[in-house]
Design a protein around this motif. Structure first.
Motif, PDB file in Angstrom:
ATOM      1  N   ASP A 262       0.879  -1.172   0.000  1.00 25.62           N
ATOM      2  CA  ASP A 262       0.000   0.000   0.000  1.00 25.62           C
ATOM      3  C   ASP A 262       0.915   1.220   0.000  1.00 25.62           C
ATOM      4  OD1 ASP A 262      -1.910  -1.933   0.254  1.00 25.62           O
ATOM      5  OD2 ASP A 262      -2.600  -1.332   2.250  1.00 25.62           O
TER       6      ASP A 262
ATOM      7  N   GLU B 240       1.855   4.592   0.429  1.00 23.98           N
ATOM      8  CA  GLU B 240       1.437   5.818   1.125  1.00 23.98           C
ATOM      9  C   GLU B 240       2.599   6.233   2.023  1.00 23.98           C
ATOM     10  OE1 GLU B 240      -1.666   3.658   3.085  1.00 23.98           O
ATOM     11  OE2 GLU B 240      -0.592   3.647   4.995  1.00 23.98           O
TER      12      GLU B 240
ATOM     13  N   HIS C 234      -5.314   2.910  -4.211  1.00 23.00           N
ATOM     14  CA  HIS C 234      -5.588   3.002  -2.774  1.00 23.00           C
ATOM     15  C   HIS C 234      -6.423   4.274  -2.525  1.00 23.00           C
ATOM     16  CE1 HIS C 234      -4.936   1.789   1.304  1.00 23.00           C
ATOM     17  NE2 HIS C 234      -3.984   2.639   1.620  1.00 23.00           N
TER      18      HIS C 234
ATOM     19  N   HIS D 226      -6.892   8.933   1.334  1.00 18.84           N
ATOM     20  CA  HIS D 226      -6.768   8.036   2.487  1.00 18.84           C
ATOM     21  C   HIS D 226      -7.792   8.273   3.602  1.00 18.84           C
ATOM     22  CE1 HIS D 226      -4.605   5.192   5.160  1.00 18.84           C
ATOM     23  NE2 HIS D 226      -4.210   4.698   4.006  1.00 18.84           N
TER      24      HIS D 226
ATOM     25  N   PRO E 197      -8.423   2.349   2.403  1.00 16.16           N
ATOM     26  CA  PRO E 197      -7.614   2.840   3.512  1.00 16.16           C
ATOM     27  C   PRO E 197      -8.011   2.143   4.814  1.00 16.16           C
ATOM     28  CG  PRO E 197      -8.364   4.668   2.180  1.00 16.16           C
ATOM     29  CD  PRO E 197      -9.065   3.444   1.661  1.00 16.16           C
ATOM     30  N   SER E 198      -7.032   1.631   5.527  1.00 13.87           N
ATOM     31  CA  SER E 198      -7.273   0.911   6.786  1.00 13.87           C
ATOM     32  C   SER E 198      -8.357  -0.157   6.637  1.00 13.87           C
ATOM     33  CB  SER E 198      -7.649   1.871   7.917  1.00 13.87           C
ATOM     34  OG  SER E 198      -6.600   2.772   8.154  1.00 13.87           O
TER      35      SER E 198
ATOM     36  N   HIS F 291       3.632  -1.644   4.026  1.00 17.10           N
ATOM     37  CA  HIS F 291       3.678  -0.224   3.639  1.00 17.10           C
ATOM     38  C   HIS F 291       5.136   0.233   3.557  1.00 17.10           C
ATOM     39  CE1 HIS F 291       0.002  -0.834   6.087  1.00 17.10           C
ATOM     40  NE2 HIS F 291      -0.562  -0.093   5.154  1.00 17.10           N
TER      41      HIS F 291
HETATM   42 ZN   LIG Z   1      -3.323   2.887   3.565  1.00 14.10          ZN
END
Ligand SMILES: [Zn+2]
Length: 290
Positions: free
Chosen positions: A19, A21, A92, A96, A132-133, A233
């Protein structure tokens, strides 16, 4: 002969994903880093992702990169490098935000923006998404499909977590589910421990348990005949990232725990299994289960 602990577990059933970010965009830091300060934060995603690309190149691994549109805007050359290296480019979103904090229209706009920036850079159509999450919700699937995507990889079946979303129609026995006609959910992996499911797919969980234990869990999942989906990540291989004060203790632990060993663990994991991008893995799974 290589010692058995270093020998590769042969499988076509393991998918690798990143991911893409930066460290300050993470949910655990949201309470102390305001959204409107992102432009002022130290950008570290480029060098960290390059480090991961280097490791994957050394091990001949191709993965799926779920790219945040905000990052693509700041680091267009990075996105081109990822694409040129042969990794699958997926989305993604742009900003976010947790999906269930957005209206349907806000989510649609976020997705259009995130997909548009990345597709313009690579010239290739995006088909996959990660929330996201992992905040996936049912109505978001309809919008993803409307925008031309064909899979999502955000659901942890059978796991309760304060942030993870939930999808209807998920059969906990199946790791890949056709949740709409022509649209699939590729579940992120869970290890069954007794009656409970423990997220065993990466992130904080990859750093929490001793590496040997994590690897054993991955083997157990694969040996049971289930496929395996891993995520990580770029900021997780960066122990030198800025530390922020004022975090809740649980958030601080989730974000910073064992960052200093993660690069080595990722290197080991890449060499221990045969990895593929999520989209390729989905296509083969469907072909062999049709
Ligand atoms: Zn993320």
């Amino acid at each position: 002969m290589a010692p058995s602990s270093r020998s590769k577990f042969e499988t076509t059933q393991a998918a690798m994903s990143i991911d893409v970010e930066d460290w300050f965009q993470v949910e655990n830091l949201k309470g102390v880093i305001e959204r409107d300060t992102w432009d002022e934060q130290e950008l570290r995603v480029e060098r960290n992702t390059d480090r991961m690309l280097e490791l994957m190149d050394q091990h001949g691994v191709k993965c799926t990169c779920f790219i945040l549109g905000w990052v693509a805007e700041k680091c267009p050359e990075l996105i081109k490098r990822i694409s040129d290296a042969g990794h699958e480019i997926a989305s993604h979103g742009y900003g976010h935000d947790l999906i269930y904090n957005l209206s349907h229209d806000e989510f649609r706009e976020d997705m259009k923006r995130g997909i548009g920036i990345v597709e313009d850079l690579t010239g290739a159509k995006i088909r996959g998404y990660r929330a996201p999450s992992f905040s996936i919700t049912d109505w978001a699937i309809d919008i993803l499909q409307e925008l031309g995507l064909t899979y999502d990889s955000s659901a942890f079946p059978t796991v309760a977590h304060d942030r993870y979303g939930k999808l209807a129609g998920m059969d906990s026995g199946k790791p890949i589910v056709e949740i709409r006609d022509g649209f699939h959910e590729v579940c992120v992996s869970v290890l069954k421990v007794g009656k409970k499911g423990v997220p065993w797919a990466g992130g904080g969980y990859f750093r929490l348990f001793p590496y040997w234990m994590f690897k054993r869990g991955v083997k157990r999942i694969l040996n049971s005949g289930m496929p395996y989906v891993f995520y990580i990540h770029p900021w997780e291989v960066d122990p030198g990232q800025p530390r922020v004060d004022g975090l809740k203790r649980s958030h601080k632990f989730r974000h910073y725990n064992n960052l200093d060993v993660c690069d080595q663990r990722f290197d080991n994991l890449l060499s221990s299994f045969t990895w593929r991008p999520v989209g390729e893995f989905l296509d083969d799974y469907l072909a062999s289960n049709s």
